[in-house]
Design a protein around this motif. Structure first.
Motif, short mmCIF file in Angstrom:
data_model
loop_
_atom_site.label_atom_id
_atom_site.label_comp_id
_atom_site.label_asym_id
_atom_site.label_seq_id
_atom_site.Cartn_x
_atom_site.Cartn_y
_atom_site.Cartn_z
N ALA A 1 6.30 17.83 2.87
CA ALA A 1 4.92 18.34 2.68
C ALA A 1 4.08 17.17 1.77
O ALA A 1 3.00 17.09 2.16
N HIS A 2 4.64 17.07 0.69
CA HIS A 2 4.24 16.15 -0.49
C HIS A 2 3.68 14.58 0.22
O HIS A 2 2.77 14.08 0.04
N LEU A 3 4.99 14.20 1.08
CA LEU A 3 4.56 12.74 1.65
C LEU A 3 3.49 12.88 2.50
O LEU A 3 2.65 11.90 2.40
N LEU A 4 3.29 13.65 3.44
CA LEU A 4 2.39 13.93 4.47
C LEU A 4 1.08 14.00 3.73
O LEU A 4 0.04 13.43 3.99
N ALA A 5 0.91 14.95 2.55
CA ALA A 5 -0.33 15.06 1.97
C ALA A 5 -1.05 13.75 1.35
O ALA A 5 -1.94 13.37 1.18
N VAL A 6 0.08 13.05 0.53
CA VAL A 6 -0.12 11.75 -0.10
C VAL A 6 -0.59 10.73 0.96
O VAL A 6 -1.67 9.81 0.91
N LEU A 7 0.09 10.77 2.13
CA LEU A 7 -0.61 9.86 3.26
C LEU A 7 -1.95 10.28 3.79
O LEU A 7 -2.52 9.21 3.77
N ALA A 8 -1.91 11.55 3.69
CA ALA A 8 -3.21 11.82 4.51
C ALA A 8 -4.63 11.80 3.50
O ALA A 8 -5.70 11.25 4.17
N SER A 9 -4.20 11.54 2.16
CA SER A 9 -5.22 11.39 1.14
C SER A 9 -5.74 10.09 1.19
O SER A 9 -6.93 9.47 0.80
N ASP A 10 -4.96 8.87 1.97
CA ASP A 10 -5.06 7.62 2.11
C ASP A 10 -5.61 7.10 3.34
O ASP A 10 -5.54 6.17 4.09
N GLY A 11 -5.73 8.23 4.40
CA GLY A 11 -6.12 8.19 5.76
C GLY A 11 -5.02 7.60 6.80
O GLY A 11 -5.40 7.10 7.86
N LEU A 12 -3.76 8.13 6.18
CA LEU A 12 -2.58 7.81 7.05
C LEU A 12 -1.91 8.85 7.49
O LEU A 12 -2.03 9.93 7.13
N THR A 13 -0.82 8.72 8.43
CA THR A 13 -0.13 9.74 8.89
C THR A 13 1.26 9.18 9.58
O THR A 13 1.42 7.89 9.44
N ARG B 1 0.96 -1.49 0.32
CA ARG B 1 -0.07 0.19 -0.14
C ARG B 1 0.66 1.18 0.09
O ARG B 1 0.75 2.25 -0.70
N LEU B 2 2.03 1.26 0.73
CA LEU B 2 2.62 2.49 0.87
C LEU B 2 3.57 2.44 -0.29
O LEU B 2 3.71 3.62 -0.78
N GLN B 3 4.07 1.34 -1.06
CA GLN B 3 4.90 1.54 -2.19
C GLN B 3 3.91 2.12 -3.33
O GLN B 3 4.34 2.78 -4.24
N ARG B 4 2.82 1.80 -3.33
CA ARG B 4 1.87 2.08 -4.50
C ARG B 4 1.52 3.80 -4.31
O ARG B 4 1.48 4.60 -4.96
N LEU B 5 1.19 4.18 -2.98
CA LEU B 5 1.06 5.69 -2.51
C LEU B 5 2.18 6.47 -2.97
O LEU B 5 1.97 7.49 -3.30
N LEU B 6 3.43 5.89 -2.71
CA LEU B 6 4.52 6.76 -2.91
C LEU B 6 5.62 6.20 -4.05
O LEU B 6 6.84 6.44 -4.13
N ALA B 7 4.94 5.99 -5.27
CA ALA B 7 5.50 5.32 -6.31
C ALA B 7 6.14 6.52 -7.31
O ALA B 7 7.13 6.44 -8.12
N GLY B 8 5.47 7.45 -6.99
CA GLY B 8 5.67 9.01 -8.03
C GLY B 8 7.11 9.57 -7.45
O GLY B 8 7.69 9.47 -6.27
N PRO B 9 7.60 10.46 -8.24
CA PRO B 9 8.68 11.30 -7.82
C PRO B 9 8.11 12.44 -6.86
O PRO B 9 7.12 12.77 -7.01
N MET B 10 9.39 12.62 -6.26
CA MET B 10 9.08 13.73 -5.07
C MET B 10 9.48 15.17 -5.63
O MET B 10 10.41 15.11 -6.52
#
Length: 435
Positions: free
Chosen positions: A119-131, A74-83
């Motif tokens: 900021a990008h990391l936290l926003a992507v995680l928050a979009s999927d209900g994570l922190t 799940r984390l790998q899918r969420l954070l697969a894009g470039p930073m």
């Protein structure tokens, strides 16, 4: 515990090849001298300093079920894009997320790039209900290892054989802020910077301590993470014995560290030390090569690791708003000689107080005095280091919030009120989320 650290490269051309740089990866090591040459020529490479890098690690949780491990796919899918700031995203054994910055020409650029990525990391995680857990140790029962790589399996087996579970705790339940700084312009500069980073170490451990809980209970320490590292395997996690020549001391440390695994397949339990191996006292193993030495170097976790640059490893992970402070503090100390001299003088009386720093933090009066003087030295030089008033204000805010009050993030009420950092009863088992 960074397995994929940021590749720090300097802006200028590297220094001329030193001893050991001629050795190819398949070259057989003929004796201890080859190890000394490699360490001096590669690990303590000299050149004009200035480059800064940082790595930030956090445990990721679902706030509605903070004791459950978030599935790595799940984390790998969420954070697969470039930073947006160019950081590399990797994962630690239990799914801890790690941001490794690009090498930056100065601390201001490093912080700005990483702030965009955080900021990008936290926003992507928050979009999927994570922190993220804003602490450096997992307050919940230990999560399962999710990375099934030969390296991690061999590492876990090695630490298990020591007769304690600190290895599993370190691999699955700890996170850090790590700062990478160039080694120095010449051997004298390298020695001075190496000495400074170790002298201020306990003071910075105390000032930024952020791990008072582990596995559902208060541990009695402000930096439980530091206590884990101190007790884990001293031959590979304590600082090398100091002397006037850090490269020689580090080479002896490398030689005396037990072998964790051998070969590209990470075969565990080889027995003996690197010194035994290069001296021919391990006949069940083929003679070691430069590649074997390089693998061995990655299994060593001292407070400051020499990798051609200095990787400062002793800082606890911090809540997202505060991580720029230790990065700025360390970069300023190494950039400004006046700050370095003042901080080293102030911290010298507590230069060996690693255990006190982990247990008491700034409640220890001597460490608190040293921290105040260190921040004095840094703040006096900040205008010459960064043109960013916001970054200078953040350092000042941290000082007023914690250092001046003899507190550290571990003392925040959040550790007593939030389920993210307080954790359940220690007997409650963590559940693995399915992908």
């Amino acid at each position: 515990m960074p397995m994929t650290p940021a590749p720090l490269r300097r802006r200028s051309a590297p220094a001329a090849a030193g001893p050991g740089q001629h050795l190819q990866a398949d070259a057989v090591l003929t004796g201890e001298g080859d190890v000394h040459d490699h360490v001096r020529g590669i690990c303590f490479k000299t050149g004009p300093p200035g480059t800064v890098g940082a790595e930030l690690e956090w445990l990721v949780v679902d706030p509605t079920h903070p004791a459950r491990a978030v599935a790595l796919p799940r984390l790998q899918r969420l954070l697969a894009g470039p930073m947006p700031g160019g950081s590399l995203v990797t994962f630690e054994p239990a799914g801890q997320v790690e941001l490794s910055s690009r090498p930056a020409p100065d601390v201001m650029t490093c912080v700005a790039d990483l702030q965009r990525d955080v900021a990008h990391l936290l926003a992507v995680l928050a979009s999927d209900g994570l922190t993220v857990v804003p602490a450096a140790t997992d307050p919940h029962p230990r999560r399962p290892r999710q990375l099934d790589r030969p390296r991690y399996a061999a590492m876990e087996a090695y630490f298990d054989a020591l007769g304690h579970d600190l290895g599993r705790t370190m691999m699955r339940s700890t996170t850090a802020v790590q700062v990478s700084l160039d080694a120095g312009a010449d051997e004298a500069d390298v020695a001075a910077r190496w000495r400074l980073l170790h002298t201020v170490g306990p003071t910075l451990v105390a000032a930024f301590a952020n791990s008072p809980r582990l596995g559902g209970r208060a541990t009695g320490a402000v930096s439980t993470r530091q206590r884990v590292w101190r007790g884990l395997d001293p031959a590979r996690t304590h600082a090398p014995t100091p002397n006037g020549d850090p490269a020689a001391a580090y080479a002896e440390f490398v030689l005396d560290a037990p072998l964790m695994f051998t070969g590209e397949g990470c075969r565990p339990h080889p027995g003996g030390t690197l010194r035994d191996w290069v001296s021919g006292r391990l006949p069940h193993l083929d003679p070691p090569t430069t590649a074997d030495l390089q693998r061995h170097l990655t299994t060593l976790f001292p407070p400051v690791r020499a990798r051609g640059w200095f990787e400062v490893r002793y800082l606890d992970a911090l809540p997202p708003q505060w991580w720029p402070v230790p990065v700025t503090v360390l970069a300023t100390l190494l950039e400004r000689p006046r700050a370095a001299a003042a901080a080293e003088h102030a911290c010298a009386p507590v230069a060996d107080a690693w255990d006190r720093a982990a247990h008491l933090g700034p409640r220890d009066k001597a460490l608190a005095r040293a921290a105040g003087a260190l921040f004095d030295a840094v703040e006096a030089e900040l205008p010459a280091v960064t043109g960013d008033p916001a970054l200078a204000r953040l350092v000042a805010d941290y000082r007023q919030t914690y250092v001046d009050r003899r507190r550290c993030p571990a003392d925040d009420p959040a550790f007593h009120d939030s389920p993210l950092v307080h954790g359940p009863d220690a007997t409650t088992p963590a559940r693995q989320e399915t992908a």
